[in-house]
Write an enzyme that holds these catalytic residues in place. Structure first.
Site, PDB file in Angstrom:
ATOM      1  N   TYR A  12      26.684  69.619 -10.445  1.00  0.00           N
ATOM      2  CA  TYR A  12      26.307  69.936 -11.191  1.00  0.00           C
ATOM      3  C   TYR A  12      26.252  68.341 -12.180  1.00  0.00           C
ATOM      4  O   TYR A  12      24.879  68.318 -13.374  1.00  0.00           O
ATOM      5  CB  TYR A  12      26.276  71.291 -12.761  1.00  0.00           C
ATOM      6  CG  TYR A  12      25.639  72.282 -11.494  1.00  0.00           C
ATOM      7  CD1 TYR A  12      24.063  73.198 -12.052  1.00  0.00           C
ATOM      8  CD2 TYR A  12      26.483  72.888 -10.455  1.00  0.00           C
ATOM      9  CE1 TYR A  12      23.663  73.839 -10.994  1.00  0.00           C
ATOM     10  CE2 TYR A  12      26.108  74.757 -10.149  1.00  0.00           C
ATOM     11  CZ  TYR A  12      24.674  74.546  -9.993  1.00  0.00           C
ATOM     12  OH  TYR A  12      24.090  76.198  -9.636  1.00  0.00           O
ATOM     13  N   GLN A  23      11.957  78.116 -13.747  1.00  0.00           N
ATOM     14  CA  GLN A  23      13.239  78.765 -13.013  1.00  0.00           C
ATOM     15  C   GLN A  23      14.132  77.548 -13.616  1.00  0.00           C
ATOM     16  O   GLN A  23      15.089  77.469 -13.021  1.00  0.00           O
ATOM     17  CB  GLN A  23      12.360  78.409 -11.819  1.00  0.00           C
ATOM     18  CG  GLN A  23      11.884  79.865 -11.608  1.00  0.00           C
ATOM     19  CD  GLN A  23      11.331  79.899 -10.040  1.00  0.00           C
ATOM     20  OE1 GLN A  23      11.681  80.000  -9.097  1.00  0.00           O
ATOM     21  NE2 GLN A  23      10.170  79.671  -9.975  1.00  0.00           N
ATOM     22  N   HIS A  68      16.178  80.640 -15.307  1.00  0.00           N
ATOM     23  CA  HIS A  68      17.983  80.723 -14.307  1.00  0.00           C
ATOM     24  C   HIS A  68      18.741  79.390 -14.992  1.00  0.00           C
ATOM     25  O   HIS A  68      19.243  79.095 -15.154  1.00  0.00           O
ATOM     26  CB  HIS A  68      17.189  79.937 -13.259  1.00  0.00           C
ATOM     27  CG  HIS A  68      16.924  80.758 -12.136  1.00  0.00           C
ATOM     28  ND1 HIS A  68      15.795  79.782 -10.916  1.00  0.00           N
ATOM     29  CD2 HIS A  68      16.725  81.720 -12.327  1.00  0.00           C
ATOM     30  CE1 HIS A  68      15.426  81.699 -10.081  1.00  0.00           C
ATOM     31  NE2 HIS A  68      15.714  82.124 -10.917  1.00  0.00           N
ATOM     32  N   CYS A  72      30.994  79.402 -21.205  1.00  0.00           N
ATOM     33  CA  CYS A  72      31.836  80.792 -21.314  1.00  0.00           C
ATOM     34  C   CYS A  72      32.170  81.086 -20.096  1.00  0.00           C
ATOM     35  O   CYS A  72      32.096  82.961 -20.954  1.00  0.00           O
ATOM     36  CB  CYS A  72      32.555  80.447 -22.842  1.00  0.00           C
ATOM     37  SG  CYS A  72      34.657  81.230 -22.242  1.00  0.00           S
ATOM     38  N   CYS A  90      36.843  76.863 -23.679  1.00  0.00           N
ATOM     39  CA  CYS A  90      35.590  77.148 -24.582  1.00  0.00           C
ATOM     40  C   CYS A  90      36.357  76.519 -26.120  1.00  0.00           C
ATOM     41  O   CYS A  90      37.001  77.327 -26.632  1.00  0.00           O
ATOM     42  CB  CYS A  90      36.011  78.669 -24.749  1.00  0.00           C
ATOM     43  SG  CYS A  90      34.549  79.638 -25.764  1.00  0.00           S
ATOM     44  N   GLY A  94       4.038  75.030  -9.028  1.00  0.00           N
ATOM     45  CA  GLY A  94       5.295  74.392  -8.357  1.00  0.00           C
ATOM     46  C   GLY A  94       6.448  75.199  -7.882  1.00  0.00           C
ATOM     47  O   GLY A  94       7.814  74.452  -8.104  1.00  0.00           O
ATOM     48  N   ASN A 110       0.255  74.541  -6.278  1.00  0.00           N
ATOM     49  CA  ASN A 110       1.311  74.243  -5.599  1.00  0.00           C
ATOM     50  C   ASN A 110       0.957  72.931  -4.364  1.00  0.00           C
ATOM     51  O   ASN A 110      -0.504  72.811  -4.397  1.00  0.00           O
ATOM     52  CB  ASN A 110       1.600  74.979  -5.377  1.00  0.00           C
ATOM     53  CG  ASN A 110       3.141  74.723  -4.393  1.00  0.00           C
ATOM     54  OD1 ASN A 110       4.196  74.450  -5.689  1.00  0.00           O
ATOM     55  ND2 ASN A 110       3.635  75.717  -3.595  1.00  0.00           N
ATOM     56  N   LEU A 111       1.692  72.593  -4.228  1.00  0.00           N
ATOM     57  CA  LEU A 111       1.145  71.214  -3.219  1.00  0.00           C
ATOM     58  C   LEU A 111       0.650  72.141  -2.020  1.00  0.00           C
ATOM     59  O   LEU A 111       0.241  71.165  -1.320  1.00  0.00           O
ATOM     60  CB  LEU A 111       2.519  70.695  -3.000  1.00  0.00           C
ATOM     61  CG  LEU A 111       2.946  68.870  -1.786  1.00  0.00           C
ATOM     62  CD1 LEU A 111       1.884  68.678  -3.585  1.00  0.00           C
ATOM     63  CD2 LEU A 111       3.780  68.607  -2.406  1.00  0.00           C
ATOM     64  N   ALA A 119       1.537  67.973  -8.740  1.00  0.00           N
ATOM     65  CA  ALA A 119       1.217  69.041  -9.571  1.00  0.00           C
ATOM     66  C   ALA A 119       0.998  67.743 -11.537  1.00  0.00           C
ATOM     67  O   ALA A 119      -0.105  67.960 -12.071  1.00  0.00           O
ATOM     68  CB  ALA A 119       2.321  69.486 -10.667  1.00  0.00           C
TER      69      ALA A 119
HETATM   70  P1  OAD Z   1      11.849  74.733  -3.946  1.00  0.00           P
HETATM   71  O1  OAD Z   1      11.969  74.106  -4.246  1.00  0.00           O
HETATM   72  O2  OAD Z   1      11.729  76.412  -3.543  1.00  0.00           O
HETATM   73  O3  OAD Z   1      10.249  75.001  -4.245  1.00  0.00           O
HETATM   74  C1  OAD Z   1       9.742  73.653  -4.522  1.00  0.00           C
HETATM   75  C2  OAD Z   1       7.474  74.422  -4.384  1.00  0.00           C
HETATM   76  O4  OAD Z   1       7.024  72.331  -4.914  1.00  0.00           O
HETATM   77  C3  OAD Z   1       6.716  74.459  -3.009  1.00  0.00           C
HETATM   78  O5  OAD Z   1       6.733  75.417  -2.860  1.00  0.00           O
HETATM   79  C4  OAD Z   1       6.397  72.562  -2.645  1.00  0.00           C
HETATM   80  O6  OAD Z   1       5.802  72.481  -1.689  1.00  0.00           O
HETATM   81  C5  OAD Z   1       6.134  72.342  -4.279  1.00  0.00           C
HETATM   82  N1  OAD Z   1       6.108  71.230  -4.657  1.00  0.00           N
HETATM   83  C6  OAD Z   1       6.419  69.717  -4.295  1.00  0.00           C
HETATM   84  N2  OAD Z   1       6.435  68.832  -4.619  1.00  0.00           N
HETATM   85  C7  OAD Z   1       5.421  69.662  -5.400  1.00  0.00           C
HETATM   86  C8  OAD Z   1       4.826  68.533  -6.438  1.00  0.00           C
HETATM   87  N3  OAD Z   1       4.333  66.980  -6.828  1.00  0.00           N
HETATM   88  N4  OAD Z   1       2.758  69.509  -7.025  1.00  0.00           N
HETATM   89  C9  OAD Z   1       3.806  70.350  -7.255  1.00  0.00           C
HETATM   90  N5  OAD Z   1       4.274  71.356  -6.058  1.00  0.00           N
HETATM   91  C10 OAD Z   1       5.002  70.717  -5.352  1.00  0.00           C
HETATM   92  O7  OAD Z   1      11.697  74.781  -5.700  1.00  0.00           O
HETATM   93  P2  OAD Z   1      11.437  76.397  -6.461  1.00  0.00           P
HETATM   94  O8  OAD Z   1      10.615  77.620  -6.048  1.00  0.00           O
HETATM   95  O9  OAD Z   1      11.444  76.073  -7.959  1.00  0.00           O
HETATM   96  O10 OAD Z   1      17.444  79.131  -8.408  1.00  0.00           O
HETATM   97  O11 OAD Z   1      13.550  76.992  -6.453  1.00  0.00           O
HETATM   98  C11 OAD Z   1      13.008  78.533  -6.807  1.00  0.00           C
HETATM   99  C12 OAD Z   1      15.269  78.429  -7.738  1.00  0.00           C
HETATM  100  O12 OAD Z   1      15.677  78.622  -6.124  1.00  0.00           O
HETATM  101  C13 OAD Z   1      15.652  77.829  -8.659  1.00  0.00           C
HETATM  102  O13 OAD Z   1      15.374  77.962  -9.406  1.00  0.00           O
HETATM  103  C14 OAD Z   1      17.132  77.884  -7.510  1.00  0.00           C
HETATM  104  C15 OAD Z   1      16.808  77.388  -6.275  1.00  0.00           C
HETATM  105  O14 OAD Z   1      17.459  78.040  -5.071  1.00  0.00           O
HETATM  106  C16 OAD Z   1      18.907  78.597  -8.168  1.00  0.00           C
HETATM  107  O15 OAD Z   1      18.956  77.974  -7.834  1.00  0.00           O
HETATM  108  C17 OAD Z   1      18.946  79.943  -8.784  1.00  0.00           C
END
Ligand code: OAD
Length: 223
Positions: free
Chosen positions: A52, A86, A104, A112, A131, A170, A193-194, A211
């Site tokens: 992180y 998210q 998230h 803490c 903390c 996205g 989305n892409l 996006a």
């Molecule tokens: P993902 O990495 O799973 O998905 C990203 C999405 O964005 C995919 O469907 C891509 O096709 C799309 N994408 C990529 N580039 C793009 C662009 N330039 N324009 C538009 N779309 C684009 O990410 P999330 O869905 O956000 O949670 O993942 C959900 C959660 O999984 C995250 O919050 C995280 C992860 O594990 C935790 O860590 C709890």
């Protein structure tokens, strides 16, 4: 019009922040069980903080893109907009979106694990940080890990259910409960989305492409 928007990593991809599941994404480089679960943190807190810390530095160096900016502009117009993300980055807020709901958690906040106090995270966190409230050595990033319950679920469910339009931007729709929010929507639904996400069939309308192009064009039509 009441609009509820859910964003995912795709909205920050063109700011240089990696997504999770695309080719080369974070979950192809790291085992999420090691760096994004309470069990992984208990096993090796230093590894989790390193992960992180690197993401916090990347985030601090990144700048909001045209998609973040268009969503911020939408919130200052005639519509009643709720922005749910998210993403643990702060690019929506830095673009000017008010009241972003971080389901998230946030990379820039520390938590803490002993007393639940939260505060602004330093750029580099370490397992030895006490903390500031209770002094416990139980400091973690204020992010939601797999197996934990996302923040603000009641507020989010209400915003999505009462919206005239629900838009997911996205996100791969691989992670619940975020991926299931479309089922709560009573109004029209749009996926930006892409490419089609795992839940694409659940949406009424779709716009596919980067996006930074699709979101400003969509916002321009609405304003
Ligand atoms: P993902 O990495 O799973 O998905 C990203 C999405 O964005 C995919 O469907 C891509 O096709 C799309 N994408 C990529 N580039 C793009 C662009 N330039 N324009 C538009 N779309 C684009 O990410 P999330 O869905 O956000 O949670 O993942 C959900 C959660 O999984 C995250 O919050 C995280 C992860 O594990 C935790 O860590 C709890």
């Amino acid at each position: 019009m009441k609009i509820a928007i859910l964003t995912g990593a795709g909205v920050s991809a063109e700011s240089g922040l990696g997504t999770f599941r695309d080719v080369g994404g974070l979950w192809t480089q790291y085992d999420l069980n090691d760096v994004a679960t309470p069990q992984g943190f208990a096993r090796n807190p230093a590894l989790v903080h390193d992960f992180y810390n690197a993401r916090r530095t990347n985030c601090a160096e990144a700048v909001p893109n045209a998609a973040h900016e268009a969503l911020a502009a939408l919130a200052t117009g005639a519509h009643d907009v709720t922005l749910i993300t998210q993403n643990i980055d702060d690019l929506h807020s830095r673009a000017g979106s008010p009241d972003v709901i971080h389901m998230h958690g946030q990379l820039m906040r520390a938590l803490c694990a002993a007393c639940d106090a939260s505060w602004d995270a330093p750029l580099v966190m370490s397992p030895q940080d006490p903390c500031p409230d209770c002094g416990a050595i139980a400091t973690r990033p204020d992010v939601v890990w797999f197996g934990e319950i996302p923040y603000h679920m009641e507020t989010i469910a209400h915003a999505v259910t009462s919206a005239d339009l629900f838009v997911a931007i996205g996100t791969s729709a691989e992670v619940y409960p975020a991926a299931g929010l479309v089922e709560l929507a009573q109004g029209r639904t749009l996926e930006i989305n892409l490419e089609p996400s795992a839940r694409a069939n659940a949406f009424d309308d779709h716009r596919f492409g980067p996006a930074t192009q699709i979101v400003p064009a969509w916002v321009a039509e609405l304003r």
